[in-house]
Design a protein around this motif. Sequence first.
Motif, mmCIF file in Angstrom:
data_model
loop_
_atom_site.group_PDB
_atom_site.id
_atom_site.type_symbol
_atom_site.label_atom_id
_atom_site.label_comp_id
_atom_site.label_asym_id
_atom_site.label_seq_id
_atom_site.Cartn_x
_atom_site.Cartn_y
_atom_site.Cartn_z
ATOM 1 N N LEU A 239 78.939 62.044 24.786
ATOM 2 C CA LEU A 239 79.568 61.000 25.589
ATOM 3 C C LEU A 239 79.909 61.509 26.984
ATOM 4 C CD1 LEU A 239 81.930 59.214 23.037
ATOM 5 C CD2 LEU A 239 79.571 58.664 23.654
ATOM 6 N N CYS A 240 80.407 62.721 27.055
ATOM 7 C CA CYS A 240 80.719 63.297 28.367
ATOM 8 C C CYS A 240 79.470 63.385 29.237
ATOM 9 C CB CYS A 240 81.333 64.684 28.192
ATOM 10 S SG CYS A 240 82.977 64.679 27.420
ATOM 11 N N GLY B 241 82.869 59.156 37.146
ATOM 12 C CA GLY B 241 83.155 58.295 36.008
ATOM 13 C C GLY B 241 84.366 58.745 35.214
ATOM 14 N N ARG B 242 84.809 57.877 34.321
ATOM 15 C CA ARG B 242 86.018 58.153 33.535
ATOM 16 C C ARG B 242 85.801 57.785 32.077
ATOM 17 N NH1 ARG B 242 91.813 56.361 35.754
ATOM 18 N NH2 ARG B 242 91.481 58.349 36.842
ATOM 19 N N LEU B 243 86.255 58.662 31.187
ATOM 20 C CA LEU B 243 86.222 58.461 29.736
ATOM 21 C C LEU B 243 87.651 58.372 29.227
ATOM 22 C CD1 LEU B 243 85.032 58.683 26.793
ATOM 23 C CD2 LEU B 243 85.009 61.160 27.135
ATOM 24 N N ILE B 244 87.937 57.312 28.470
ATOM 25 C CA ILE B 244 89.239 57.161 27.813
ATOM 26 C C ILE B 244 88.998 57.253 26.313
ATOM 27 C CG2 ILE B 244 91.257 55.701 27.484
ATOM 28 C CD1 ILE B 244 90.889 56.688 30.342
ATOM 29 N N ILE B 245 89.655 58.212 25.661
ATOM 30 C CA ILE B 245 89.350 58.480 24.256
ATOM 31 C C ILE B 245 90.564 59.059 23.526
ATOM 32 C CG2 ILE B 245 88.408 60.747 24.924
ATOM 33 C CD1 ILE B 245 86.524 60.563 22.516
ATOM 34 N N PRO B 246 90.857 58.568 22.304
ATOM 35 C CA PRO B 246 91.857 59.229 21.468
ATOM 36 C C PRO B 246 91.211 60.420 20.746
ATOM 37 C CG PRO B 246 91.119 57.191 20.431
ATOM 38 C CD PRO B 246 90.376 57.307 21.722
ATOM 39 N N VAL B 247 91.908 61.545 20.743
ATOM 40 C CA VAL B 247 91.379 62.761 20.120
ATOM 41 C C VAL B 247 92.448 63.359 19.209
ATOM 42 C CG1 VAL B 247 90.546 65.110 20.520
ATOM 43 C CG2 VAL B 247 89.780 63.259 22.006
ATOM 44 N N GLY B 248 92.031 63.773 18.022
ATOM 45 C CA GLY B 248 92.945 64.423 17.090
ATOM 46 C C GLY B 248 92.755 63.901 15.685
ATOM 47 N N LEU C 273 93.362 60.614 25.711
ATOM 48 C CA LEU C 273 92.946 61.459 26.824
ATOM 49 C C LEU C 273 92.241 60.636 27.892
ATOM 50 C CD1 LEU C 273 91.480 64.617 24.999
ATOM 51 C CD2 LEU C 273 93.854 64.129 25.650
ATOM 52 N N CYS C 274 92.474 60.990 29.139
ATOM 53 C CA CYS C 274 91.770 60.437 30.283
ATOM 54 C C CYS C 274 90.935 61.571 30.874
ATOM 55 C CB CYS C 274 92.773 59.907 31.300
ATOM 56 S SG CYS C 274 92.026 59.249 32.801
ATOM 57 N N VAL C 275 89.611 61.421 30.800
ATOM 58 C CA VAL C 275 88.694 62.490 31.221
ATOM 59 C C VAL C 275 87.907 62.005 32.434
ATOM 60 C CG1 VAL C 275 86.814 64.009 30.520
ATOM 61 C CG2 VAL C 275 88.500 63.240 28.818
ATOM 62 N N ASP C 276 88.078 62.667 33.567
ATOM 63 C CA ASP C 276 87.360 62.317 34.791
ATOM 64 C C ASP C 276 86.243 63.325 35.051
ATOM 65 O OD1 ASP C 276 88.782 60.001 35.684
ATOM 66 O OD2 ASP C 276 90.465 61.306 36.199
ATOM 67 N N HIS C 277 85.067 62.795 35.408
ATOM 68 C CA HIS C 277 83.922 63.621 35.767
ATOM 69 C C HIS C 277 83.885 63.720 37.290
ATOM 70 C CE1 HIS C 277 79.285 64.311 35.698
ATOM 71 N NE2 HIS C 277 79.959 65.430 35.780
ATOM 72 N N GLU C 278 84.283 64.863 37.809
ATOM 73 C CA GLU C 278 84.378 65.046 39.257
ATOM 74 C C GLU C 278 83.615 66.286 39.687
ATOM 75 O OE1 GLU C 278 88.474 65.198 40.352
ATOM 76 O OE2 GLU C 278 88.937 63.193 39.587
ATOM 77 N N LEU D 30 84.655 68.365 34.252
ATOM 78 C CA LEU D 30 85.486 67.424 33.507
ATOM 79 C C LEU D 30 86.953 67.818 33.654
ATOM 80 C CD1 LEU D 30 83.415 67.092 30.201
ATOM 81 C CD2 LEU D 30 83.434 65.524 32.157
ATOM 82 N N LYS D 31 87.755 66.866 34.089
ATOM 83 C CA LYS D 31 89.183 67.101 34.246
ATOM 84 C C LYS D 31 89.918 66.187 33.273
ATOM 85 C CE LYS D 31 88.677 68.433 39.077
ATOM 86 N NZ LYS D 31 89.092 68.208 40.493
#
Length: 211
Positions: free
Chosen positions: A161-162, A169-176, A183-188, A192-193
């Motif tokens: 997915l990443c 772009g931005r990924l919003i995902i529950p992890v655990g 989590l809010c994951v930004d591709h910059e 990945l941040k």
Amino acid sequence: MRTIRRGDALAELLYQEGIRDQRVLNAIAATPRETFLPDTLKHKAYQNTALPIGQGQTISQPYIVAKMTELLLGAGNAPKTVLEIGTGSGYQTAILAQLFDQVFSVERIKSLQFQAKRRMNRLDLHNIAMKHGDGWKGWPSKGPYDAIIVTAAASSLPEDLCAQLKDGGRLIIPVGNEQQSLLCVDHEDGELKTQTVESVRFVPLVAGELQ
């Protein structure tokens, strides 16, 4: 006399809970949540709670739907395309379809996908493409995407997915597992941040087991 939509009251409740993006609140207000529920639960449609929809799945709490959508719209590149992992009832899909130019949605349970597709047609939402598939793998042939939202909890951050995120772009995902975090994951600039937003509770993101 102006007709008062039940969704307006729900949108007002979500505003009180901290949702501030008016685009999201308008979409929540305009979407008949009872459409996405079994007949026995329609009377609970406008409660701010998650509800079962069968097949061991749930329709998410409206606050979580709104929060995740608000985070997606906050990406820096004015996102137009979004990949949704976990169509479920189609409620989150319907909200996204009112805010993005194109929605691509993946669901591993065929019967849920079929029901969701019928609901989209009834609501006259036609900017949605659906796929029966493994959410861990995403939908690479339609990517890369401006935004990705995952509506089930992954045990770890899915690499596939990443890889389908556009730069910016931005990924919003529950992890655990037992303890889950949104989590809010930004591709910059090729990196990945990741930022933790809040604690959440979702059904697990199952890999490979199509139904």
